[in-house]
Design a protein around this motif. Structure first.
Motif, PDB file in Angstrom:
ATOM      1  N   VAL A 183       0.866  -1.184   0.000  1.00  0.00           N
ATOM      2  CA  VAL A 183       0.000   0.000   0.000  1.00  0.00           C
ATOM      3  C   VAL A 183       0.898   1.227   0.000  1.00  0.00           C
ATOM      4  CG1 VAL A 183      -1.941  -1.106   1.162  1.00  0.00           C
ATOM      5  CG2 VAL A 183      -0.174   0.022   2.524  1.00  0.00           C
ATOM      6  N   THR A 184       0.487   2.270  -0.698  1.00  0.00           N
ATOM      7  CA  THR A 184       1.299   3.472  -0.837  1.00  0.00           C
ATOM      8  C   THR A 184       0.471   4.707  -0.499  1.00  0.00           C
ATOM      9  OG1 THR A 184       2.623   2.449  -2.580  1.00  0.00           O
ATOM     10  CG2 THR A 184       2.734   4.848  -2.400  1.00  0.00           C
ATOM     11  N   PHE A 185       1.027   5.568   0.339  1.00  0.00           N
ATOM     12  CA  PHE A 185       0.359   6.815   0.715  1.00  0.00           C
ATOM     13  C   PHE A 185       1.283   7.993   0.448  1.00  0.00           C
ATOM     14  CE2 PHE A 185      -1.654   3.599   3.368  1.00  0.00           C
ATOM     15  CZ  PHE A 185      -2.996   3.929   3.295  1.00  0.00           C
ATOM     16  N   SER A 186       0.730   9.070  -0.114  1.00  0.00           N
ATOM     17  CA  SER A 186       1.448  10.334  -0.263  1.00  0.00           C
ATOM     18  C   SER A 186       0.969  11.261   0.837  1.00  0.00           C
ATOM     19  CB  SER A 186       1.151  10.959  -1.631  1.00  0.00           C
ATOM     20  OG  SER A 186       1.631  10.141  -2.675  1.00  0.00           O
ATOM     21  N   THR A 187       1.906  11.740   1.662  1.00  0.00           N
ATOM     22  CA  THR A 187       1.523  12.527   2.818  1.00  0.00           C
ATOM     23  C   THR A 187       2.619  13.543   3.129  1.00  0.00           C
ATOM     24  OG1 THR A 187       0.766  12.362   5.122  1.00  0.00           O
ATOM     25  CG2 THR A 187       2.419  10.752   4.412  1.00  0.00           C
ATOM     26  N   ILE A 188       2.665  14.025   4.369  1.00  0.00           N
ATOM     27  CA  ILE A 188       3.725  14.941   4.800  1.00  0.00           C
ATOM     28  C   ILE A 188       4.396  14.348   6.037  1.00  0.00           C
ATOM     29  CG2 ILE A 188       2.674  17.010   3.814  1.00  0.00           C
ATOM     30  CD1 ILE A 188       2.517  16.741   7.528  1.00  0.00           C
ATOM     31  N   PHE A 189       5.622  14.750   6.277  1.00  0.00           N
ATOM     32  CA  PHE A 189       6.334  14.250   7.455  1.00  0.00           C
ATOM     33  C   PHE A 189       5.643  14.794   8.704  1.00  0.00           C
ATOM     34  CE2 PHE A 189       9.711  13.321  10.393  1.00  0.00           C
ATOM     35  CZ  PHE A 189      10.346  12.224   9.833  1.00  0.00           C
ATOM     36  N   PRO A 190       5.240  13.912   9.624  1.00  0.00           N
ATOM     37  CA  PRO A 190       4.495  14.372  10.797  1.00  0.00           C
ATOM     38  C   PRO A 190       5.358  15.187  11.753  1.00  0.00           C
ATOM     39  CG  PRO A 190       5.050  12.059  11.020  1.00  0.00           C
ATOM     40  CD  PRO A 190       5.440  12.453   9.622  1.00  0.00           C
ATOM     41  N   GLY A 191       4.722  16.085  12.473  1.00  0.00           N
ATOM     42  CA  GLY A 191       5.424  16.860  13.477  1.00  0.00           C
ATOM     43  C   GLY A 191       5.683  16.040  14.724  1.00  0.00           C
ATOM     44  N   CYS A 192       6.483  16.599  15.608  1.00  0.00           N
ATOM     45  CA  CYS A 192       6.761  15.985  16.907  1.00  0.00           C
ATOM     46  C   CYS A 192       6.142  16.860  17.976  1.00  0.00           C
ATOM     47  CB  CYS A 192       8.281  15.863  17.115  1.00  0.00           C
ATOM     48  SG  CYS A 192       8.747  15.153  18.721  1.00  0.00           S
ATOM     49  N   TYR A 193       5.155  16.326  18.682  1.00  0.00           N
ATOM     50  CA  TYR A 193       4.581  17.092  19.778  1.00  0.00           C
ATOM     51  C   TYR A 193       5.146  16.572  21.097  1.00  0.00           C
ATOM     52  CZ  TYR A 193       1.139  13.225  19.601  1.00  0.00           C
ATOM     53  OH  TYR A 193       0.520  12.006  19.542  1.00  0.00           O
ATOM     54  N   ALA A 194       4.982  17.342  22.153  1.00  0.00           N
ATOM     55  CA  ALA A 194       5.618  17.044  23.437  1.00  0.00           C
ATOM     56  C   ALA A 194       5.225  15.660  23.941  1.00  0.00           C
ATOM     57  CB  ALA A 194       5.244  18.103  24.472  1.00  0.00           C
ATOM     58  N   GLY A 195       6.228  14.861  24.283  1.00  0.00           N
ATOM     59  CA  GLY A 195       5.981  13.567  24.904  1.00  0.00           C
ATOM     60  C   GLY A 195       5.941  12.373  23.985  1.00  0.00           C
ATOM     61  N   ARG A 196       5.968  12.562  22.658  1.00  0.00           N
ATOM     62  CA  ARG A 196       5.941  11.450  21.727  1.00  0.00           C
ATOM     63  C   ARG A 196       6.987  11.646  20.638  1.00  0.00           C
ATOM     64  NH1 ARG A 196       2.379   7.667  20.410  1.00  0.00           N
ATOM     65  NH2 ARG A 196       4.347   6.781  19.691  1.00  0.00           N
ATOM     66  N   MET A 197       7.649  10.552  20.260  1.00  0.00           N
ATOM     67  CA  MET A 197       8.477  10.580  19.069  1.00  0.00           C
ATOM     68  C   MET A 197       7.572  10.699  17.846  1.00  0.00           C
ATOM     69  SD  MET A 197      11.702  10.433  19.816  1.00  0.00           S
ATOM     70  CE  MET A 197      12.572   9.818  18.351  1.00  0.00           C
ATOM     71  N   PRO A 198       8.054  11.249  16.734  1.00  0.00           N
ATOM     72  CA  PRO A 198       7.241  11.297  15.508  1.00  0.00           C
ATOM     73  C   PRO A 198       6.788   9.889  15.134  1.00  0.00           C
ATOM     74  CG  PRO A 198       9.237  12.600  15.284  1.00  0.00           C
ATOM     75  CD  PRO A 198       9.393  11.824  16.548  1.00  0.00           C
ATOM     76  N   HIS A 199       5.530   9.751  14.759  1.00  0.00           N
ATOM     77  CA  HIS A 199       5.011   8.404  14.508  1.00  0.00           C
ATOM     78  C   HIS A 199       3.802   8.457  13.579  1.00  0.00           C
ATOM     79  CE1 HIS A 199       2.647  10.039  17.849  1.00  0.00           C
ATOM     80  NE2 HIS A 199       1.659   9.247  17.441  1.00  0.00           N
ATOM     81  N   VAL A 200       3.459   7.284  13.056  1.00  0.00           N
ATOM     82  CA  VAL A 200       2.303   7.105  12.175  1.00  0.00           C
ATOM     83  C   VAL A 200       1.487   5.933  12.708  1.00  0.00           C
ATOM     84  CG1 VAL A 200       1.537   6.487   9.845  1.00  0.00           C
ATOM     85  CG2 VAL A 200       3.507   8.021  10.156  1.00  0.00           C
ATOM     86  N   HIS A 201       0.184   6.108  12.775  1.00  0.00           N
ATOM     87  CA  HIS A 201      -0.736   5.049  13.200  1.00  0.00           C
ATOM     88  C   HIS A 201      -1.294   4.309  11.986  1.00  0.00           C
ATOM     89  CE1 HIS A 201      -1.397   6.573  17.389  1.00  0.00           C
ATOM     90  NE2 HIS A 201      -1.144   7.754  16.831  1.00  0.00           N
ATOM     91  N   PHE A 202      -1.605   3.033  12.161  1.00  0.00           N
ATOM     92  CA  PHE A 202      -2.318   2.329  11.091  1.00  0.00           C
ATOM     93  C   PHE A 202      -3.057   1.119  11.652  1.00  0.00           C
ATOM     94  CE2 PHE A 202       1.837   0.354  11.303  1.00  0.00           C
ATOM     95  CZ  PHE A 202       1.613  -1.005  11.105  1.00  0.00           C
ATOM     96  N   GLU A 203      -4.109   0.741  10.924  1.00  0.00           N
ATOM     97  CA  GLU A 203      -4.866  -0.476  11.199  1.00  0.00           C
ATOM     98  C   GLU A 203      -4.871  -1.324   9.934  1.00  0.00           C
ATOM     99  OE1 GLU A 203      -8.097   1.504  14.319  1.00  0.00           O
ATOM    100  OE2 GLU A 203      -8.691   1.123  12.235  1.00  0.00           O
ATOM    101  N   VAL A 204      -4.815  -2.636  10.100  1.00  0.00           N
ATOM    102  CA  VAL A 204      -4.852  -3.556   8.964  1.00  0.00           C
ATOM    103  C   VAL A 204      -6.184  -4.304   8.980  1.00  0.00           C
ATOM    104  CG1 VAL A 204      -3.742  -5.495   7.788  1.00  0.00           C
ATOM    105  CG2 VAL A 204      -2.344  -3.827   9.058  1.00  0.00           C
ATOM    106  N   TYR A 205      -6.803  -4.386   7.810  1.00  0.00           N
ATOM    107  CA  TYR A 205      -8.068  -5.094   7.635  1.00  0.00           C
ATOM    108  C   TYR A 205      -7.876  -6.213   6.614  1.00  0.00           C
ATOM    109  CZ  TYR A 205     -10.271  -1.207  10.095  1.00  0.00           C
ATOM    110  OH  TYR A 205     -10.625  -0.285  11.050  1.00  0.00           O
ATOM    111  N   PRO A 206      -8.641  -7.286   6.711  1.00  0.00           N
ATOM    112  CA  PRO A 206      -8.453  -8.404   5.780  1.00  0.00           C
ATOM    113  C   PRO A 206      -8.841  -8.089   4.344  1.00  0.00           C
ATOM    114  CG  PRO A 206     -10.349  -8.789   7.201  1.00  0.00           C
ATOM    115  CD  PRO A 206      -9.638  -7.592   7.748  1.00  0.00           C
ATOM    116  N   SER A 207      -9.697  -7.081   4.147  1.00  0.00           N
ATOM    117  CA  SER A 207     -10.120  -6.717   2.791  1.00  0.00           C
ATOM    118  C   SER A 207     -10.643  -5.298   2.783  1.00  0.00           C
ATOM    119  CB  SER A 207     -11.228  -7.663   2.301  1.00  0.00           C
ATOM    120  OG  SER A 207     -12.418  -7.467   3.057  1.00  0.00           O
ATOM    121  N   LEU A 208     -10.761  -4.728   1.594  1.00  0.00           N
ATOM    122  CA  LEU A 208     -11.303  -3.385   1.467  1.00  0.00           C
ATOM    123  C   LEU A 208     -12.758  -3.341   1.914  1.00  0.00           C
ATOM    124  CD1 LEU A 208     -10.881  -0.471   0.521  1.00  0.00           C
ATOM    125  CD2 LEU A 208     -11.536  -1.204  -1.782  1.00  0.00           C
TER     126      LEU A 208
END
Length: 286
Positions: A183-208
């Protein structure tokens, strides 16, 4: 520059609204008590999946690149979706937040809002490529599996939830894996807010077809970036707050990643001027 604006009362109420277990809720409250924004998006799951079939190391690259190491066929750890998933499991100021049912949510470019909203997230360009593999089937690529992905904007704000962007739904999208399980996403580099390293969340589903209800998800996780990449990315315009916040956090002290990041650091190519490509192998069990 706006600062991360999640109050303690808002975060506690958000977590109480979420459909999570009592044990997970307590983990968010107590593990994040020392630093408020950790409560806002943290809470590593204990006892992460450890099954492994085989491993590989991402190649070393050059010309302004940093790399991460990922296992090619290991179950990626289960992590909290945090209080801003917008997958129908909790509410925002307007009621239940469910980006999964928005018209146009199945898309590769997630920088702009959809379904009547018009905001566009600014920042360093970032292409995310996740390869889904089945640890129960000799690391076979999982064609047709689907990913819902979201992250904060350059200012550390989450669309649909954070003050100032509740009317936006950018930096959220759904993609079905191709024949190679990618899977491919075009996005922007996320910021770093206080208390968390920069990160990306995701969920996986068995099908669309099943990616319209969080009840069907088979994995929830997060990934980050090599710290050299974080530091370089934040030299770009608009990330000054991230520079300050990154200086006060590390993967060792991050509430989600402190138990290890070997499966959750993307391999990177590119630079802050031209943008980055992040790749990560995501092992799930089907």
């Amino acid at each position: 520059m706006e600062h991360h604006d999640h109050s303690l009362a808002q975060d506690i109420q958000t977590m109480l609204d979420m459909s999570v277990s009592r044990r997970q809720s307590l983990r968010w409250l107590f593990a994040g008590a020392a630093t408020l924004p950790i409560v806002g998006c943290g809470g590593a799951s204990a006892g992460a999946d450890t099954s492994t079939t085989s491993t590989s190391t991402a190649p070393t690259t050059s010309a302004g690149t940093t790399t991460g190491t990922s296992a090619s066929c290991s179950l990626i750890p289960e992590e909290t979706g945090g209080p801003y998933p917008a997958d129908g499991t909790n509410s925002n100021a307007s009621g239940v937040a469910n980006a999964l049912i928005l018209a146009g949510i199945v898309r590769s470019d997630i920088r702009a809002s959809i379904a009547g909203a018009s905001g566009v997230a600014a920042g360093v360009p970032l292409t995310i490529k996740l390869q889904l593999v089945n640890v129960k089937s000799s690391c076979a690529n999982i064609a047709g599996a689907t990913v819902y992905l979201w992250h904060c904007d350059r200012d550390g704000l989450y669309s649909l939830y954070s003050v100032g962007v509740t009317g936006q739904n950018y930096l959220r999208g759904v993609q079905e894996a191709d024949a190679n399980g990618v899977v491919t996403f075009s996005t922007i580099f996320p910021g770093c807010y206080a208390g968390r390293m920069p990160h990306v969340h995701f969920e996986v589903y068995p099908s669309l077809a099943k990616a319209t209800s969080a009840a069907n998800r088979i994995k929830t996780s997060q990934f980050g970036f090599p710290n050299a990449t974080n530091t370089e990315a934040y030299t770009a315009s608009g990330y000054s707050a991230s520079v300050r916040n990154l200086a006060s956090i590390s993967y060792a002290t991050d509430n989600v990643f402190s138990d290890g990041t070997s499966l959750q650091i993307a391999a990177m190519t590119g630079n802050a001027a031209q943008g980055y490509v992040a790749t990560l192998t995501v092992g799930v069990s089907l």
